[in-house]
Motif scaffolding. Structure first.
Motif, PDB file in Angstrom:
ATOM      1  N   UNK A   1       0.827  -1.207   0.000  1.00 35.54           N
ATOM      2  CA  UNK A   1       0.000   0.000   0.000  1.00 35.54           C
ATOM      3  C   UNK A   1       0.864   1.261   0.000  1.00 35.54           C
ATOM      4  N   UNK A   2       0.939   1.922  -1.161  1.00 34.64           N
ATOM      5  CA  UNK A   2       1.688   3.183  -1.217  1.00 34.64           C
ATOM      6  C   UNK A   2       0.742   4.341  -0.871  1.00 34.64           C
ATOM      7  N   UNK A   3       1.246   5.582  -0.989  1.00 32.31           N
ATOM      8  CA  UNK A   3       0.455   6.738  -0.551  1.00 32.31           C
ATOM      9  C   UNK A   3      -0.812   6.921  -1.383  1.00 32.31           C
ATOM     10  N   UNK A   4      -0.704   6.659  -2.689  1.00 32.25           N
ATOM     11  CA  UNK A   4      -1.886   6.792  -3.548  1.00 32.25           C
ATOM     12  C   UNK A   4      -2.914   5.711  -3.216  1.00 32.25           C
ATOM     13  N   UNK A   5      -2.413   4.518  -2.897  1.00 25.47           N
ATOM     14  CA  UNK A   5      -3.306   3.392  -2.608  1.00 25.47           C
ATOM     15  C   UNK A   5      -4.043   3.577  -1.289  1.00 25.47           C
ATOM     16  N   UNK A   6      -3.363   4.080  -0.252  1.00 23.98           N
ATOM     17  CA  UNK A   6      -4.006   4.190   1.061  1.00 23.98           C
ATOM     18  C   UNK A   6      -5.194   5.150   1.016  1.00 23.98           C
ATOM     19  N   UNK A   7      -5.103   6.185   0.181  1.00 22.61           N
ATOM     20  CA  UNK A   7      -6.225   7.116   0.060  1.00 22.61           C
ATOM     21  C   UNK A   7      -7.450   6.397  -0.507  1.00 22.61           C
ATOM     22  N   UNK A   8      -7.216   5.542  -1.511  1.00 25.80           N
ATOM     23  CA  UNK A   8      -8.309   4.770  -2.107  1.00 25.80           C
ATOM     24  C   UNK A   8      -8.832   3.743  -1.119  1.00 25.80           C
ATOM     25  N   UNK A   9      -7.918   3.087  -0.398  1.00 25.51           N
ATOM     26  CA  UNK A   9      -8.299   2.061   0.579  1.00 25.51           C
ATOM     27  C   UNK A   9      -9.235   2.648   1.638  1.00 25.51           C
ATOM     28  N   UNK A  10      -8.836   3.779   2.222  1.00 24.71           N
ATOM     29  CA  UNK A  10      -9.640   4.373   3.301  1.00 24.71           C
ATOM     30  C   UNK A  10     -11.016   4.806   2.791  1.00 24.71           C
TER      31      UNK A  10
ATOM     32  N   UNK B   1     -14.263   2.874   4.290  1.00 22.10           N
ATOM     33  CA  UNK B   1     -15.081   3.663   5.217  1.00 22.10           C
ATOM     34  C   UNK B   1     -16.400   4.136   4.599  1.00 22.10           C
ATOM     35  N   UNK B   2     -16.346   4.562   3.343  1.00 21.58           N
ATOM     36  CA  UNK B   2     -17.503   5.229   2.748  1.00 21.58           C
ATOM     37  C   UNK B   2     -18.375   4.326   1.878  1.00 21.58           C
ATOM     38  N   UNK B   3     -17.799   3.217   1.414  1.00 20.22           N
ATOM     39  CA  UNK B   3     -18.578   2.334   0.530  1.00 20.22           C
ATOM     40  C   UNK B   3     -18.867   0.991   1.205  1.00 20.22           C
ATOM     41  N   UNK B   4     -17.812   0.242   1.538  1.00 18.74           N
ATOM     42  CA  UNK B   4     -18.009  -1.106   2.078  1.00 18.74           C
ATOM     43  C   UNK B   4     -18.687  -1.060   3.443  1.00 18.74           C
ATOM     44  N   UNK B   5     -18.198  -0.201   4.349  1.00 19.02           N
ATOM     45  CA  UNK B   5     -18.784  -0.129   5.680  1.00 19.02           C
ATOM     46  C   UNK B   5     -20.267   0.217   5.603  1.00 19.02           C
ATOM     47  N   UNK B   6     -20.590   1.168   4.742  1.00 23.93           N
ATOM     48  CA  UNK B   6     -21.998   1.567   4.578  1.00 23.93           C
ATOM     49  C   UNK B   6     -22.838   0.411   4.035  1.00 23.93           C
ATOM     50  N   UNK B   7     -22.291  -0.323   3.063  1.00 25.01           N
ATOM     51  CA  UNK B   7     -23.025  -1.453   2.497  1.00 25.01           C
ATOM     52  C   UNK B   7     -23.321  -2.503   3.561  1.00 25.01           C
ATOM     53  N   UNK B   8     -22.302  -2.819   4.379  1.00 29.83           N
ATOM     54  CA  UNK B   8     -22.485  -3.824   5.440  1.00 29.83           C
ATOM     55  C   UNK B   8     -23.525  -3.342   6.442  1.00 29.83           C
ATOM     56  N   UNK B   9     -23.437  -2.076   6.831  1.00 24.79           N
ATOM     57  CA  UNK B   9     -24.404  -1.520   7.784  1.00 24.79           C
ATOM     58  C   UNK B   9     -25.819  -1.519   7.210  1.00 24.79           C
ATOM     59  N   UNK B  10     -25.945  -1.199   5.923  1.00 26.41           N
ATOM     60  CA  UNK B  10     -27.270  -1.156   5.301  1.00 26.41           C
ATOM     61  C   UNK B  10     -27.944  -2.524   5.321  1.00 26.41           C
ATOM     62  N   UNK B  11     -27.191  -3.578   5.000  1.00 25.18           N
ATOM     63  CA  UNK B  11     -27.808  -4.909   4.965  1.00 25.18           C
ATOM     64  C   UNK B  11     -28.127  -5.385   6.381  1.00 25.18           C
TER      65      UNK B  11
ATOM     66  N   UNK C   1     -19.558  -1.953  13.635  1.00 25.65           N
ATOM     67  CA  UNK C   1     -19.061  -2.479  12.353  1.00 25.65           C
ATOM     68  C   UNK C   1     -17.799  -1.694  12.022  1.00 25.65           C
ATOM     69  N   UNK C   2     -16.642  -2.354  12.100  1.00 31.75           N
ATOM     70  CA  UNK C   2     -15.345  -1.674  12.055  1.00 31.75           C
ATOM     71  C   UNK C   2     -14.632  -1.953  10.734  1.00 31.75           C
ATOM     72  N   UNK C   3     -14.096  -0.903  10.115  1.00 28.60           N
ATOM     73  CA  UNK C   3     -13.311  -1.065   8.892  1.00 28.60           C
ATOM     74  C   UNK C   3     -11.846  -1.325   9.259  1.00 28.60           C
ATOM     75  N   UNK C   4     -11.114  -2.072   8.423  1.00 24.15           N
ATOM     76  CA  UNK C   4      -9.728  -2.436   8.744  1.00 24.15           C
ATOM     77  C   UNK C   4      -8.711  -1.365   8.360  1.00 24.15           C
ATOM     78  N   UNK C   5      -8.883  -0.175   8.942  1.00 24.80           N
ATOM     79  CA  UNK C   5      -7.930   0.925   8.768  1.00 24.80           C
ATOM     80  C   UNK C   5      -7.559   1.399  10.162  1.00 24.80           C
ATOM     81  N   UNK C   6      -6.282   1.647  10.409  1.00 28.78           N
ATOM     82  CA  UNK C   6      -5.846   2.101  11.739  1.00 28.78           C
ATOM     83  C   UNK C   6      -5.046   3.384  11.615  1.00 28.78           C
TER      84      UNK C   6
END
Length: 293
Positions: free
Chosen positions: A92-101, A105-115, A173-178
């Motif tokens: 994970x480089x600097x460009x990748x971590x921005x996409x990861x977070x 946080x904004x897509x996957x976490x919301x999807x899991x919470x919605x279901x 519901x926790x995302x895997x970012x620290x």
């Protein structure tokens, strides 16, 4: 429905009763991940969410840690970035971590919470870096030096914040970012996060949901499922290649969680209907349980 079917259903409930009584008030940490997260049939995700809602309804405190590797890879492809993995961990480089977070946080976490909300499970999305602190990962599972960029190893779990949400009646519901010591976000393997969270909460059970039946003696043959894996067998199975690639972080995290007080760890197939309930509330189970010798 005839009487025979009704009696059969009653037997299932009776079999589950001692487990429900025993686990009431306990904490379970469930790592929500695998190909079922991306299944085009929404009923698959709803089944998993229903199992989690069932846990909560019978008095089990559930904490969910989700993955999202495939969603990250899709987001990277859209940005022209190529994913790279070392021993199952994403470089994970600097460009990748921005996409990861953003993706987690904004897509996957919301999807899991919605279901989860759709089956009345009262989820509460928590960005990982609000409850997790990490140092930069310096070695791989075998202790060899490695540099994966913005990839961390959790050193602190803010237990009070998670317990507050549980106390307020929510399912965290926790995302895997620290958050790193430098204040920047770091990508953390979701299996590792689940293990650390389970350890910090002194969870009764840690469950890894995946897209395989469990640990297989032969990865190509589902009939070779290893129902019970003892910690003393792990090194041998690593050397023989049975524990490899994406299974390594799960097993490594499981061993550490067991050492930290988690009683048992389970690996179950999220694609199998109600695999969580079958594994936890029936005598035989359907996946792999990892236990002390």
């Amino acid at each position: 429905m005839d009487v025979t079917e009704v009696i059969a259903k009653a037997r299932v409930l009776v079999e589950a009763l001692p487990y429900i009584q025993d686990f009431r008030g306990s904490t379970f940490v469930v790592k929500y991940g695998g190909s079922f997260m991306d299944d085009p049939d929404p009923a698959v995700r709803v089944r998993v969410a229903t199992d989690l809602a069932f846990f909560a309804a019978v008095g089990i405190n559930v904490v969910v840690v989700h993955g999202g590797g495939k969603a990250i890879t899709r987001a990277m492809d859209a940005s022209g970035l190529k994913p790279n993995f070392v021993n199952g961990l994403r470089v994970t480089d600097e460009a990748t971590i921005a996409i990861v977070k953003k993706t987690l946080d904004e897509i996957v976490n919301k999807d899991v919470c919605d279901v989860l909300a759709s089956v009345k499970a009262r989820p509460k999305g928590l960005p990982g870096d609000s409850v997790l602190v990490c140092q930069k990962l310096a070695t791989d599972d075998d202790g060899n030096p490695c540099d994966l960029g913005f990839v961390g190893d959790v050193t602190e779990v803010k237990v009070k914040l998670i317990k507050k949400e549980i106390g307020d009646g929510f399912m965290p519901v926790i995302s895997p970012v620290a958050e790193g010591y430098d204040g920047k976000p770091y990508n953390v393997n979701a299996d590792t996060v689940a293990g650390r969270v389970a350890s910090a909460l002194r969870a009764r059970r840690l469950v890894y949901m995946s897209d395989v039946p469990g640990l297989l003696g032969d990865p190509k043959d589902p009939k070779t499922l290893i129902s019970t894996l003892k910690v003393s067998d792990v090194d041998r199975l690593k050397k023989s290649g049975v524990i490899d690639q994406g299974m390594r972080p799960k097993v490594q995290s499981a061993i550490r969680a067991l050492a930290d007080g988690v009683q048992r760890v389970h690996i179950v197939d999220g694609r199998l209907a109600h695999s969580l309930l079958l594994e936890i509330f029936t005598d035989k189970g359907v996946g792999t349980e990892i236990v002390h010798d």
